[in-house]
Scaffold this motif. Structure first.
Motif, PDB file in Angstrom:
ATOM      1  N   ARG A 159     -10.430   9.777 -10.534  1.00 37.98           N
ATOM      2  CA  ARG A 159      -9.763  10.635  -9.544  1.00 37.98           C
ATOM      3  C   ARG A 159      -9.367   9.849  -8.303  1.00 37.98           C
ATOM      4  O   ARG A 159      -8.257   9.999  -7.784  1.00 37.98           O
ATOM      5  N   LEU A 160     -10.260   8.996  -7.832  1.00 36.18           N
ATOM      6  CA  LEU A 160      -9.978   8.214  -6.630  1.00 36.18           C
ATOM      7  C   LEU A 160      -8.859   7.201  -6.870  1.00 36.18           C
ATOM      8  O   LEU A 160      -8.054   6.937  -5.967  1.00 36.18           O
ATOM      9  N   ALA A 161      -8.808   6.640  -8.074  1.00 34.93           N
ATOM     10  CA  ALA A 161      -7.737   5.697  -8.401  1.00 34.93           C
ATOM     11  C   ALA A 161      -6.381   6.398  -8.349  1.00 34.93           C
ATOM     12  O   ALA A 161      -5.399   5.843  -7.830  1.00 34.93           O
ATOM     13  N   LYS A 162      -6.319   7.610  -8.881  1.00 34.59           N
ATOM     14  CA  LYS A 162      -5.070   8.384  -8.835  1.00 34.59           C
ATOM     15  C   LYS A 162      -4.699   8.734  -7.403  1.00 34.59           C
ATOM     16  O   LYS A 162      -3.530   8.686  -7.008  1.00 34.59           O
ATOM     17  N   GLU A 163      -5.714   9.083  -6.604  1.00 35.10           N
ATOM     18  CA  GLU A 163      -5.468   9.428  -5.201  1.00 35.10           C
ATOM     19  C   GLU A 163      -4.966   8.220  -4.416  1.00 35.10           C
ATOM     20  O   GLU A 163      -4.038   8.322  -3.614  1.00 35.10           O
ATOM     21  N   ALA A 164      -5.552   7.057  -4.679  1.00 34.14           N
ATOM     22  CA  ALA A 164      -5.118   5.832  -4.001  1.00 34.14           C
ATOM     23  C   ALA A 164      -3.675   5.488  -4.384  1.00 34.14           C
ATOM     24  O   ALA A 164      -2.865   5.097  -3.533  1.00 34.14           O
ATOM     25  N   ARG A 166      -1.382   7.575  -5.367  1.00 32.68           N
ATOM     26  CA  ARG A 166      -0.489   8.562  -4.747  1.00 32.68           C
ATOM     27  C   ARG A 166      -0.243   8.233  -3.281  1.00 32.68           C
ATOM     28  O   ARG A 166       0.898   8.289  -2.798  1.00 32.68           O
ATOM     29  N   LEU A 167      -1.300   7.845  -2.569  1.00 34.53           N
ATOM     30  CA  LEU A 167      -1.162   7.518  -1.147  1.00 34.53           C
ATOM     31  C   LEU A 167      -0.333   6.254  -0.942  1.00 34.53           C
ATOM     32  O   LEU A 167       0.447   6.167  -0.001  1.00 34.53           O
ATOM     33  N   GLU A 168      -0.503   5.288  -1.840  1.00 37.02           N
ATOM     34  CA  GLU A 168       0.267   4.049  -1.727  1.00 37.02           C
ATOM     35  C   GLU A 168       1.749   4.268  -2.011  1.00 37.02           C
ATOM     36  O   GLU A 168       2.606   3.566  -1.475  1.00 37.02           O
ATOM     37  N   SER A 169       2.040   5.252  -2.845  1.00 35.02           N
ATOM     38  CA  SER A 169       3.441   5.510  -3.211  1.00 35.02           C
ATOM     39  C   SER A 169       4.182   6.387  -2.198  1.00 35.02           C
ATOM     40  O   SER A 169       5.384   6.559  -2.296  1.00 35.02           O
ATOM     41  N   THR A 170       3.461   6.916  -1.227  1.00 37.39           N
ATOM     42  CA  THR A 170       4.090   7.807  -0.234  1.00 37.39           C
ATOM     43  C   THR A 170       4.194   7.145   1.130  1.00 37.39           C
ATOM     44  O   THR A 170       4.188   7.818   2.153  1.00 37.39           O
ATOM     45  N   LYS A 171       4.283   5.823   1.147  1.00 39.75           N
ATOM     46  CA  LYS A 171       4.371   5.105   2.417  1.00 39.75           C
ATOM     47  C   LYS A 171       5.670   5.434   3.125  1.00 39.75           C
ATOM     48  O   LYS A 171       6.740   5.474   2.530  1.00 39.75           O
ATOM     49  N   SER A 172       5.574   5.675   4.446  1.00 43.81           N
ATOM     50  CA  SER A 172       6.746   5.995   5.270  1.00 43.81           C
ATOM     51  C   SER A 172       7.219   4.754   6.010  1.00 43.81           C
ATOM     52  O   SER A 172       6.430   3.890   6.381  1.00 43.81           O
ATOM     53  N   TRP A 173       8.526   4.661   6.232  1.00 43.61           N
ATOM     54  CA  TRP A 173       9.094   3.468   6.859  1.00 43.61           C
ATOM     55  C   TRP A 173       9.763   3.761   8.203  1.00 43.61           C
ATOM     56  O   TRP A 173       9.849   2.892   9.065  1.00 43.61           O
ATOM     57  N   GLY A 174      10.238   4.946   8.424  1.00 51.19           N
ATOM     58  CA  GLY A 174      10.933   5.258   9.669  1.00 51.19           C
ATOM     59  C   GLY A 174      10.012   5.362  10.865  1.00 51.19           C
ATOM     60  O   GLY A 174       8.832   5.699  10.731  1.00 51.19           O
ATOM     61  N   GLU A 175      10.554   5.092  12.071  1.00 48.50           N
ATOM     62  CA  GLU A 175       9.740   5.155  13.280  1.00 48.50           C
ATOM     63  C   GLU A 175       9.230   6.564  13.536  1.00 48.50           C
ATOM     64  O   GLU A 175       8.130   6.766  14.050  1.00 48.50           O
ATOM     65  N   ARG A 184      -1.896   8.561   6.794  1.00 44.96           N
ATOM     66  CA  ARG A 184      -1.968   8.098   5.408  1.00 44.96           C
ATOM     67  C   ARG A 184      -2.871   6.878   5.292  1.00 44.96           C
ATOM     68  O   ARG A 184      -3.671   6.758   4.345  1.00 44.96           O
ATOM     69  N   GLU A 185      -2.760   5.960   6.251  1.00 44.72           N
ATOM     70  CA  GLU A 185      -3.582   4.747   6.227  1.00 44.72           C
ATOM     71  C   GLU A 185      -5.071   5.083   6.368  1.00 44.72           C
ATOM     72  O   GLU A 185      -5.916   4.461   5.717  1.00 44.72           O
ATOM     73  N   VAL A 186      -5.360   6.070   7.217  1.00 47.52           N
ATOM     74  CA  VAL A 186      -6.757   6.483   7.402  1.00 47.52           C
ATOM     75  C   VAL A 186      -7.309   7.050   6.098  1.00 47.52           C
ATOM     76  O   VAL A 186      -8.423   6.718   5.669  1.00 47.52           O
ATOM     77  N   LYS A 187      -6.523   7.913   5.445  1.00 48.38           N
ATOM     78  CA  LYS A 187      -6.947   8.506   4.174  1.00 48.38           C
ATOM     79  C   LYS A 187      -7.118   7.435   3.101  1.00 48.38           C
ATOM     80  O   LYS A 187      -8.071   7.461   2.322  1.00 48.38           O
ATOM     81  N   LEU A 188      -6.173   6.484   3.062  1.00 50.93           N
ATOM     82  CA  LEU A 188      -6.234   5.430   2.047  1.00 50.93           C
ATOM     83  C   LEU A 188      -7.468   4.555   2.246  1.00 50.93           C
ATOM     84  O   LEU A 188      -8.132   4.166   1.279  1.00 50.93           O
ATOM     85  N   THR A 189      -7.790   4.260   3.503  1.00 48.39           N
ATOM     86  CA  THR A 189      -8.985   3.467   3.804  1.00 48.39           C
ATOM     87  C   THR A 189     -10.247   4.184   3.337  1.00 48.39           C
ATOM     88  O   THR A 189     -11.153   3.573   2.751  1.00 48.39           O
ATOM     89  N   ALA A 190     -10.287   5.504   3.580  1.00 48.93           N
ATOM     90  CA  ALA A 190     -11.444   6.289   3.159  1.00 48.93           C
ATOM     91  C   ALA A 190     -11.559   6.324   1.634  1.00 48.93           C
ATOM     92  O   ALA A 190     -12.664   6.210   1.080  1.00 48.93           O
ATOM     93  N   VAL A 191     -10.426   6.457   0.964  1.00 42.52           N
ATOM     94  CA  VAL A 191     -10.425   6.495  -0.499  1.00 42.52           C
ATOM     95  C   VAL A 191     -10.873   5.155  -1.066  1.00 42.52           C
ATOM     96  O   VAL A 191     -11.668   5.098  -2.019  1.00 42.52           O
TER      97      VAL A 191
END
Length: 249
Positions: A159-164, A166-175, A184-191
């Motif tokens: 489950r955590l691998a899938k969550e990681a 998903r979070l990596e694939s939803t990275k935002s680029w705009g200011e 997202r980074e906080v959630k990814l770090t926790a995962v």
């Protein structure tokens, strides 16, 4: 000389060791590591034919085992509470069920372990046959607890691998998305932290499961291998507790 003594006594490692040793879990992991090292060394010396030296380490193993049983007298209730908390905690059903089963397995193991301890110190007297039966039942519950812990760990890791992912694939680029990106980074770090902890527990369980499997007579692993498995899992557990006590990741 006084300055040198102060540097040694107040060295950060000494202070961290004292904090580690002040916790029940820290002491237990230390005793467990020595116990399983003694188990391996006693087996090794006996194979070499050094019965006298082997007896010393075997006795140390036995006494540390008895001491650890005393330290665990209140643990069954902790696992029962953990099982009840898991019943009311949100989460995937499969993980919840395996977590409850794991805690009940540990509850049974430690409950029977109290009887084993009481008999070993002659507080109660069991016949040799009954003592063996109680010990075997204790090992069976321990094996069951670890087996469900492994299943729970695999489910959680997946489950955590899938969550990681998903979070990596939803990275935002705009200011304008900086706030979302920070969240997202906080959630990814926790995962990722949870994944690391889950993987380590899986390794510990894979090493430990052979011990109750042998005690319950499901398998027959020699004392030397069991000593090494227990020593490695103890060091890994001690490392995690050291990091938790001293605030290290």
């Amino acid at each position: 000389m006084a300055t040198l003594a102060s540097q040694v006594v107040f060295h950060p490692t000494v202070s961290q060791s004292l904090k580690f040793g002040a916790t029940t879990l820290g002491r237990d992991k230390t005793y467990r590591a020595v116990q399983y090292f003694a188990r391996f060394l006693g087996w090794y010396l006996l194979r070499k034919g050094d019965k006298l030296e082997a007896a010393r380490w075997t006795a140390l193993k036995a006494h540390l085992g008895t001491a650890r049983k005393l330290m665990r007298l209140g643990k069954p209730m902790e696992h029962l509470q953990a099982a009840l908390r898991a019943c009311f905690s949100p989460g995937p059903a499969a993980e919840t069920i395996t977590t409850i089963a794991r805690q009940i397995g540990y509850f049974g193991y430690l409950t029977y372990d109290v009887v084993v301890w009481a008999n070993s110190i002659k507080f109660i007297t069991l016949s040799p046959e009954m003592a063996k039966r109680v010990a075997k039942t204790s090992f069976r519950f321990w094996f069951t607890g670890i087996a469900f812990s492994l299943i729970s760990g695999v489910l959680k890791a997946s489950r955590l691998a899938k969550e990681a992912k998903r979070l990596e694939s939803t990275k935002s680029w705009g200011e304008k998305d900086l706030a979302d990106e920070a969240a997202r980074e906080v959630k990814l770090t926790a995962v990722e932290s949870a994944r690391k902890s889950t993987r380590q527990q899986l390794v510990i369980d894979l090493l430990d499961i052979w011990i109750p499997a042998t005690g319950a007579e499901i398998l027959n692993i020699n004392e030397g291998a069991l000593g090494i498995f227990g020593l490695i899992s103890s060091v890994l557990g001690a490392k995690a507790q050291w990091a938790a006590v001293n605030g290290k990741k």
